[in-house]
Design a protein around this motif. Sequence first.
Motif, PDB file in Angstrom:
ATOM      1  N   LEU A  12      -2.598   4.883  -6.576  1.00 12.06           N
ATOM      2  CA  LEU A  12      -2.241   4.311  -5.283  1.00 12.06           C
ATOM      3  C   LEU A  12      -2.958   5.076  -4.165  1.00 12.06           C
ATOM      4  O   LEU A  12      -3.009   6.305  -4.181  1.00 12.06           O
ATOM      5  N   GLN A  13      -3.479   4.329  -3.214  1.00 12.84           N
ATOM      6  CA  GLN A  13      -4.164   4.918  -2.059  1.00 12.84           C
ATOM      7  C   GLN A  13      -3.485   4.435  -0.781  1.00 12.84           C
ATOM      8  O   GLN A  13      -3.204   3.244  -0.638  1.00 12.84           O
ATOM      9  N   TYR A  14      -3.202   5.377   0.127  1.00 11.88           N
ATOM     10  CA  TYR A  14      -2.493   5.052   1.371  1.00 11.88           C
ATOM     11  C   TYR A  14      -3.303   5.559   2.565  1.00 11.88           C
ATOM     12  O   TYR A  14      -3.751   6.708   2.572  1.00 11.88           O
ATOM     13  N   ARG A  15      -3.464   4.699   3.570  1.00  9.67           N
ATOM     14  CA  ARG A  15      -4.154   5.082   4.805  1.00  9.67           C
ATOM     15  C   ARG A  15      -3.160   5.702   5.787  1.00  9.67           C
ATOM     16  O   ARG A  15      -2.099   5.142   6.039  1.00  9.67           O
ATOM     17  N   GLY A  16      -3.513   6.847   6.324  1.00  7.86           N
ATOM     18  CA  GLY A  16      -2.709   7.463   7.362  1.00  7.86           C
ATOM     19  C   GLY A  16      -1.348   7.936   6.935  1.00  7.86           C
ATOM     20  O   GLY A  16      -0.456   8.105   7.768  1.00  7.86           O
ATOM     21  N   ALA A  51       8.587   3.621  -6.952  1.00  8.67           N
ATOM     22  CA  ALA A  51       8.763   5.055  -7.188  1.00  8.67           C
ATOM     23  C   ALA A  51       8.168   5.871  -6.047  1.00  8.67           C
ATOM     24  O   ALA A  51       8.781   6.839  -5.583  1.00  8.67           O
ATOM     25  N   ALA A  52       6.975   5.499  -5.574  1.00  6.92           N
ATOM     26  CA  ALA A  52       6.336   6.224  -4.476  1.00  6.92           C
ATOM     27  C   ALA A  52       7.161   6.106  -3.197  1.00  6.92           C
ATOM     28  O   ALA A  52       7.272   7.067  -2.425  1.00  6.92           O
ATOM     29  N   ALA A  53       7.760   4.948  -2.987  1.00  2.00           N
ATOM     30  CA  ALA A  53       8.578   4.745  -1.789  1.00  2.00           C
ATOM     31  C   ALA A  53       9.873   5.534  -1.862  1.00  2.00           C
ATOM     32  O   ALA A  53      10.276   6.208  -0.900  1.00  2.00           O
ATOM     33  N   GLU A  65       5.023   2.117   3.120  1.00  3.09           N
ATOM     34  CA  GLU A  65       4.027   1.113   3.472  1.00  3.09           C
ATOM     35  C   GLU A  65       3.257   0.668   2.229  1.00  3.09           C
ATOM     36  O   GLU A  65       3.065   1.454   1.301  1.00  3.09           O
ATOM     37  N   PRO A  66       2.799  -0.582   2.189  1.00  2.00           N
ATOM     38  CA  PRO A  66       2.009  -1.024   1.040  1.00  2.00           C
ATOM     39  C   PRO A  66       0.730  -0.199   0.916  1.00  2.00           C
ATOM     40  O   PRO A  66       0.131   0.180   1.919  1.00  2.00           O
TER      41      PRO A  66
END
Length: 389
Positions: A292-296, A369-371, A378-379
């Motif tokens: 998973l990759q998340y911006r900001g 799980a990440a949330a 956020e998606p």
Amino acid sequence: MGRTVIVLGGGISGLAASYHLIRGPSPPKVILVEGSKRLGGWIRSIRGSDGAIFELGPRGIRPAGALGARTLLLFLLFLRACGEQVSELGLESEVLPVRGDHPAAQNRFLYVGGTLHPLPSGLSPSLTLKVASLAMDSLCRGVFAGNSRELSIRSCFPSLFQAEQTHRSILLGLLLGAGQSPQPDSSLIRQARAERWSQWSLRGGLEVLPQALHNHLASKGVTVLSGQPVCGLSLQPEGRWKVSLGDSSLEADHIISAIPASELSKLLPAEAAPLARILSTIKAVSVAVVNLQYRGACLPVQGFGHLVPSSEDPTVLGIVYDSVAFPEQDGNPPSLRVTVMLGGYWLQKLKAAGHQLSPELFQQQAQEAAATQLGLKEPPSHCLVHLHK
């Protein structure tokens, strides 16, 4: 006529076996046979459009001990053998170390009671009596995706077994050590010891290692056949082995198997039926890896990652904080990368119940799980799902 050895399986074990076969003074002819079209097995690195590296399998190598030092040294030798006309100092730029004073080396967590607890301290007194059980359960799930009550300590944790056998006490054995074995040496290995590296990876992803090993083997005359699944093995009257590859076959004096035991059991001839029966009892579990990759986004803690005991969540084995250990692989602009491991008994139950093991299901479970466990609500901007069977 010289001997011929066929190695079954082009993962890191098969590649390593081929390497050691050709090191002797009178090496045999070596043929490496891989059923799929790529080598490296579970080691696979994907580069995103922004340059970020996503590991679909292992993401780091421990340099501890003679074996760890030898792996680090071999990588340098492979690069030189493949025509890298640079000094060892230049090669070091490809290696990404996690030094002993880094958060990824010092901090690991357990997710218990809906909270991240740092190890070895940080658990409340009410949980102290459960620490050993929770930690071992989580470790077996995180490393082997297995049940701590079913795994062999001798096979999975040989240092613990040896410590108990030598000193009649695991704690005493670990304190006194099992003795020093000869270790290879180089300036990079000395640096790793001095800086207490906990692990290292490669700037282009860990798949660079099996690729370098493949190139080295090819330069030494090893025949590599990829996309050639083995259909069967048979023992010839003169004592040689015949390896059937569909519409063709190979002959060899010896065979080394680096494929799963259950797969090998299906290939053995009738004369080896007792061995086939034993091999078929060696089970393996599937593991889903979700990148998973998340911006900001930011993590609530800094460390290597966290493990999840089965009593807390049977679905999630653990989450690795990739961006903490290897920020050099975050891409441009930098983004947060985490990897969620799913599997073990949960996957077995789903499969037994006839459920479809779809990428959509794994992605949904990983995002939840990440949330829940890391607050990443956020998606994700990017997601990769891979099922290792």
